[in-house]
Design an enzyme around this catalytic site. Structure first.
Site, short mmCIF file in Angstrom:
data_model
loop_
_atom_site.label_atom_id
_atom_site.label_comp_id
_atom_site.label_asym_id
_atom_site.label_seq_id
_atom_site.Cartn_x
_atom_site.Cartn_y
_atom_site.Cartn_z
N HIS A 81 0.83 -1.18 0.10
CA HIS A 81 0.11 0.03 0.03
C HIS A 81 0.97 1.22 0.10
CE1 HIS A 81 -3.15 2.68 1.19
NE2 HIS A 81 -4.02 1.87 0.55
N ASP A 107 -7.91 -5.62 0.16
CA ASP A 107 -8.31 -6.55 -0.76
C ASP A 107 -7.95 -8.07 -0.66
OD1 ASP A 107 -9.65 -4.51 -2.05
OD2 ASP A 107 -7.77 -3.73 -3.02
N1 ACO Z 1 4.27 -7.80 -4.89
C1 ACO Z 1 5.55 -7.96 -4.91
N2 ACO Z 1 6.45 -6.65 -4.73
C2 ACO Z 1 5.58 -5.63 -4.40
C3 ACO Z 1 4.23 -5.36 -4.29
C4 ACO Z 1 3.56 -6.84 -4.34
N3 ACO Z 1 2.07 -6.71 -4.27
N4 ACO Z 1 3.76 -4.36 -4.11
C5 ACO Z 1 5.00 -3.56 -4.09
N5 ACO Z 1 6.28 -4.40 -4.21
C6 ACO Z 1 7.39 -3.93 -4.30
C7 ACO Z 1 7.82 -3.22 -5.53
O1 ACO Z 1 8.23 -4.01 -6.65
C8 ACO Z 1 9.10 -2.01 -5.17
O2 ACO Z 1 10.22 -2.99 -4.90
P1 ACO Z 1 11.68 -2.14 -5.13
O3 ACO Z 1 11.46 -1.19 -3.84
O4 ACO Z 1 12.53 -3.24 -4.99
O5 ACO Z 1 11.36 -1.69 -6.69
C9 ACO Z 1 8.32 -1.86 -3.58
O6 ACO Z 1 7.88 -3.11 -3.36
C10 ACO Z 1 7.43 -0.63 -3.39
O7 ACO Z 1 6.52 -0.64 -4.39
P2 ACO Z 1 5.78 0.40 -5.31
O8 ACO Z 1 5.23 -0.08 -6.40
O9 ACO Z 1 6.98 1.48 -5.55
O10 ACO Z 1 4.73 0.97 -4.13
P3 ACO Z 1 3.64 1.98 -4.53
O11 ACO Z 1 3.48 2.77 -3.01
O12 ACO Z 1 3.87 2.90 -5.57
O13 ACO Z 1 2.49 1.05 -4.93
C11 ACO Z 1 0.57 -0.48 -4.75
C12 ACO Z 1 1.57 0.60 -3.87
C13 ACO Z 1 0.06 0.08 -6.05
C14 ACO Z 1 -0.64 -0.93 -3.74
C15 ACO Z 1 1.37 -1.75 -4.89
O14 ACO Z 1 1.93 -2.35 -3.40
C16 ACO Z 1 0.63 -2.96 -5.42
O15 ACO Z 1 0.95 -2.97 -6.87
N6 ACO Z 1 0.00 -3.81 -4.68
C17 ACO Z 1 -0.71 -5.00 -5.39
C18 ACO Z 1 -1.84 -4.46 -5.96
C19 ACO Z 1 -2.96 -4.06 -4.73
O16 ACO Z 1 -3.08 -4.89 -3.73
N7 ACO Z 1 -3.43 -3.07 -4.73
C20 ACO Z 1 -4.63 -2.59 -3.89
C21 ACO Z 1 -3.98 -1.30 -2.93
S1 ACO Z 1 -5.23 -1.13 -1.77
C22 ACO Z 1 -6.58 -0.46 -2.48
O17 ACO Z 1 -6.50 0.37 -3.54
C23 ACO Z 1 -7.79 -0.74 -1.87
#
Ligand code: ACO
Length: 427
Positions: free
Chosen positions: A316, A373
């Site tokens: 998140h 979720d």
């Molecule tokens: N699985 C594996 N790795 C992940 C995940 C994941 N679900 N989420 C983040 N990471 C990793 C990224 O690859 C990144 O790694 P790095 O630092 O080595 O490059 C690091 O964690 C940070 O991730 P970002 O994408 O930069 O974080 P951001 O805050 O931009 O994104 C998000 C947040 C979009 C929710 C992301 O965690 C994601 O895509 N999660 C999966 C989708 C999801 O569950 N969405 C629902 C969110 S809650 C809602 O909207 C109700």
């Protein structure tokens, strides 16, 4: 130099500029850089708004480090436990919980407003039957603007409230119609005698003529435990401050467009898998994993930087400790396990993912925890809500948050059109 300020020194010129710090009542304060460009000739650069506050708000507060979420100052745990979704709607719209008589009036008003113009049925029927309910929902909500064009100009508090209750009341009806269209079965009109949440389940499940299926044991197909569970899910989704879809709603509001068009844009933004669409993807992913023994392989995929696979329902932008909504849902999931007959195989896979991920250095070092979720899908499944309706459920819950934020934006005399700058690197 003011104490509550930040100084920016441009090392190229040696010039320094001072910017006031505006104090928040909770959480991070902000540096007011409105005059930054005029002062320095520079833009600030913050893709994805990771450090940028785009507005002032009094509606919802999140402390991501502590895992805290409050609507109008009240903790989400308390609201989910002690209050109904309708009370929460009233709270978000009015800044306080309703008195009993106010709640009864609000409830009655939503029941009356749940009906939609017959013309909308024609619109929905014109979609292919395999259309995703979210596509139908965003289009039909946008179409509502043509039926209530007068909401473009809202003059007094009463007209704001009327506009808000209309959209909150009609979205469940449109969502249920969208679902029934995807099955090719007749629409069921709202039943004035049923409460908000019960009505939605009724419109999804009833047979033509409004009859409900009776099981061999004589059991009605809408049980109180189901209504309560869905009501809690709506409450947990009701608002979430300046998330991607709410920012979209505010952005559209900033151009002076009709409120329902802004909500429609919010619905489209929510649909993406990085946002509300994740709830549908979580179940798809659990089914794809198929068995507990396959979990380690998928965890490895999620960690592999050359593999685009991500664990849906994990991570998140704001919560870096835990998502308090996920905690409430996990507790609810455990409570409902027997009563709703939750899919034990899916739950086992989910528990294994959670167990491994929460101790794996990759997830721990990145503060990746299960979000709302991750848990909602298994409960929605047990409520017999099909997977392609999961994000529509999110829409129903979030409609009040979007419209409350829209109203706040409109009433804020300092609001401006959303128009960011760019770092141009082209020819
Ligand atoms: N699985 C594996 N790795 C992940 C995940 C994941 N679900 N989420 C983040 N990471 C990793 C990224 O690859 C990144 O790694 P790095 O630092 O080595 O490059 C690091 O964690 C940070 O991730 P970002 O994408 O930069 O974080 P951001 O805050 O931009 O994104 C998000 C947040 C979009 C929710 C992301 O965690 C994601 O895509 N999660 C999966 C989708 C999801 O569950 N969405 C629902 C969110 S809650 C809602 O909207 C109700």
């Amino acid at each position: 130099m003011q104490k509550n300020s930040m100084t920016f020194i441009d090392n190229r010129t040696g010039n320094s500029y001072e910017y006031p710090i505006l104090e928040a009542t909770r959480g991070s304060s902000v540096v007011d850089i409105k005059s930054f460009y005029v002062d320095t000739g520079l833009f600030t650069y913050d893709p994805g708004f990771t450090s940028t506050a785009s507005c002032e708000s009094k509606i919802t507060f999140i402390d991501g480090a502590k895992g805290e979420l409050r609507y109008r100052g009240l903790a989400i745990e308390e609201l989910a436990q002690d209050h109904t979704y309708l009370e929460v709607c009233f709270l978000l719209l009015n800044g306080r919980l309703p008195q009993q008589v106010e709640l009864e009036d609000f409830d009655l008003e939503l029941r009356h407003r749940a009906f939609v113009d017959e013309g909308l049925k024609g619109l929905i029927l014109s979609f292919p039957s395999q259309a995703h309910p979210m596509a139908i929902l965003s289009s039909s909500v946008s179409a509502l603007a043509s039926f209530y064009y007068e909401h473009l100009n809202l003059e007094d508090e009463r007209s704001y409230q009327e506009m808000a209750s209309r959209i909150i009341a009609k979205i469940p009806t449109l969502a249920a119609f969208a679902y029934r269209h995807s099955l090719g079965i007749p629409f069921i009109y709202p039943d004035i005698e049923r409460s908000f949440t019960e009505n939605f389940l009724y419109m999804m499940r009833a047979y033509p003529g409004g009859k409900m299926k009776i099981t061999k044991e004589g059991e009605q197909t809408i049980r109180q435990v189901e209504i309560d569970a869905l009501d809690t899910i709506f409450t947990l989704h009701a608002d979430h401050e300046q998330n991607a879809s709410t920012t979209t709603v505010r952005g559209v509001a900033s151009t002076g467009a009709h409120p329902y068009v802004a909500i429609s844009a919010g619905i489209s933004a929510l649909w993406g898998r990085a946002h509300g669409g994740a709830n549908e993807s979580v179940i798809a992913q659990l089914e794809m994993i198929g068995h507990v023994k396959n979990v380690p392989a998928y965890i490895a995929k999620a960690k592999d930087k050359d593999d685009p696979f991500r664990l849906m329902g994990f991570g998140h932008r704001v919560y870096k400790n835990f998502d308090p909504r996920a905690k409430v849902l996990k507790k609810l999931q455990d409570q409902l396990k027997e009563e709703l007959g939750l899919d034990s195989e899916l739950m086992e896979i989910a528990q294994e993912i959670e167990k491994i991920a929460l101790s794996d250095p990759y997830f721990v070092s990145r503060n990746l925890y299960p979000n709302i979720d991750f848990y909602s899908g298994v409960i929605l499944y047990a409520l017999k809500i099909p997977r392609n309706m999961f994000t529509a459920i999110f829409v129903i819950g979030r409609s009040v948050g979007w419209i409350s934020q829209w109203i706040e934006f409109k009433k804020d005399t300092t609001s401006k059109i959303a128009r960011p700058r760019q770092l141009y690197t082209g020819a």
